[in-house]
Design a protein around this motif. Sequence first.
Motif, mmCIF file in Angstrom:
data_model
loop_
_atom_site.group_PDB
_atom_site.id
_atom_site.type_symbol
_atom_site.label_atom_id
_atom_site.label_comp_id
_atom_site.label_asym_id
_atom_site.label_seq_id
_atom_site.Cartn_x
_atom_site.Cartn_y
_atom_site.Cartn_z
ATOM 1 N N GLU A 1 0.993 -1.390 0.035
ATOM 2 C CA GLU A 1 0.122 0.105 0.200
ATOM 3 C C GLU A 1 0.826 1.388 -0.024
ATOM 4 O O GLU A 1 0.238 2.461 0.189
ATOM 5 C CB GLU A 1 -0.813 0.127 1.255
ATOM 6 N N GLY A 2 2.156 1.150 -0.115
ATOM 7 C CA GLY A 2 3.103 2.160 -0.022
ATOM 8 C C GLY A 2 3.619 2.867 1.208
ATOM 9 O O GLY A 2 4.305 3.594 1.157
ATOM 10 N N ILE A 3 3.458 2.023 2.270
ATOM 11 C CA ILE A 3 3.728 2.390 3.525
ATOM 12 C C ILE A 3 5.295 1.821 3.484
ATOM 13 O O ILE A 3 5.656 0.848 3.482
ATOM 14 C CB ILE A 3 2.799 1.788 4.831
ATOM 15 N N ASN A 4 5.995 2.734 4.159
ATOM 16 C CA ASN A 4 7.426 2.811 4.527
ATOM 17 C C ASN A 4 7.821 1.706 5.600
ATOM 18 O O ASN A 4 6.973 1.609 6.533
ATOM 19 C CB ASN A 4 8.398 3.794 4.308
ATOM 20 N N LEU A 5 9.126 1.189 5.854
ATOM 21 C CA LEU A 5 9.173 0.417 7.090
ATOM 22 C C LEU A 5 8.781 1.024 8.270
ATOM 23 O O LEU A 5 8.616 0.600 9.218
ATOM 24 C CB LEU A 5 10.572 -0.292 6.931
ATOM 25 N N ALA A 6 9.441 2.263 8.169
ATOM 26 C CA ALA A 6 9.146 3.038 9.669
ATOM 27 C C ALA A 6 7.821 3.193 9.991
ATOM 28 O O ALA A 6 7.347 2.930 11.106
ATOM 29 C CB ALA A 6 9.713 4.441 9.451
ATOM 30 N N GLY A 7 6.777 3.354 9.018
ATOM 31 C CA GLY A 7 5.470 3.513 9.252
ATOM 32 C C GLY A 7 4.742 2.057 9.629
ATOM 33 O O GLY A 7 4.075 1.899 10.409
ATOM 34 N N VAL A 8 5.431 0.956 8.872
ATOM 35 C CA VAL A 8 5.046 -0.386 9.355
ATOM 36 C C VAL A 8 5.343 -0.541 10.703
ATOM 37 O O VAL A 8 4.807 -1.047 11.552
ATOM 38 C CB VAL A 8 5.518 -1.364 8.269
ATOM 39 N N VAL A 9 6.745 -0.027 11.202
ATOM 40 C CA VAL A 9 7.047 -0.368 12.733
ATOM 41 C C VAL A 9 6.021 0.220 13.578
ATOM 42 O O VAL A 9 5.429 -0.294 14.540
ATOM 43 C CB VAL A 9 8.589 0.152 12.798
ATOM 44 N N ARG A 10 5.406 1.400 13.171
ATOM 45 C CA ARG A 10 4.639 2.186 13.916
ATOM 46 C C ARG A 10 3.468 1.503 14.087
ATOM 47 O O ARG A 10 2.701 1.426 15.259
ATOM 48 C CB ARG A 10 4.579 3.749 13.430
ATOM 49 N N ILE A 11 2.803 0.976 13.015
ATOM 50 C CA ILE A 11 1.533 0.194 12.976
ATOM 51 C C ILE A 11 1.546 -0.786 13.659
ATOM 52 O O ILE A 11 0.543 -0.917 14.450
ATOM 53 C CB ILE A 11 1.124 0.057 11.375
#
Length: 144
Positions: A68-78
């Motif tokens: 969906e275009g979320i970078n790994l930093a965003g994935v970690v946060r989620i």
Amino acid sequence: MAHKDEEGRNKPLYMISVAAELTGMHPQTLRVYEQKGLVNPGRSRGNTRLYSQADIERLELIGRLTDEGINLAGVVRILDMREHEEEMEREIDEMRAHVRELEDQVREFRTRERITALAPYEGMTPEKVMRGLLGGKVEGSDAE
């Protein structure tokens, strides 16, 4: 307190090649995700990575998020927010169970209080009070 199903989901079973096939990811991607702390597979005695069903599900979620275009930093946060939410849900379940226990205790206390209020008991033993409640003659009381 882990349930049997949860223990089964966390059991390390799949070698990296199987985990890669199940998730549609390259084994090197799985190694990178481990290196970045996104997944923490178990290890066999021979130090082979072994992924659990929970790891596979986590990797599938990571794949959906990155697709969906979320970078790994965003994935970690989620993932962190998701784990926090699950922890809070467990705490809420524990609190609900505790509240139910307390409600049962209060109900029992109130029932006992109502029973006690039905009979004169001043200076009487509990056995005499119970006999009086059950319709027997109560000795030593003013009740007729």
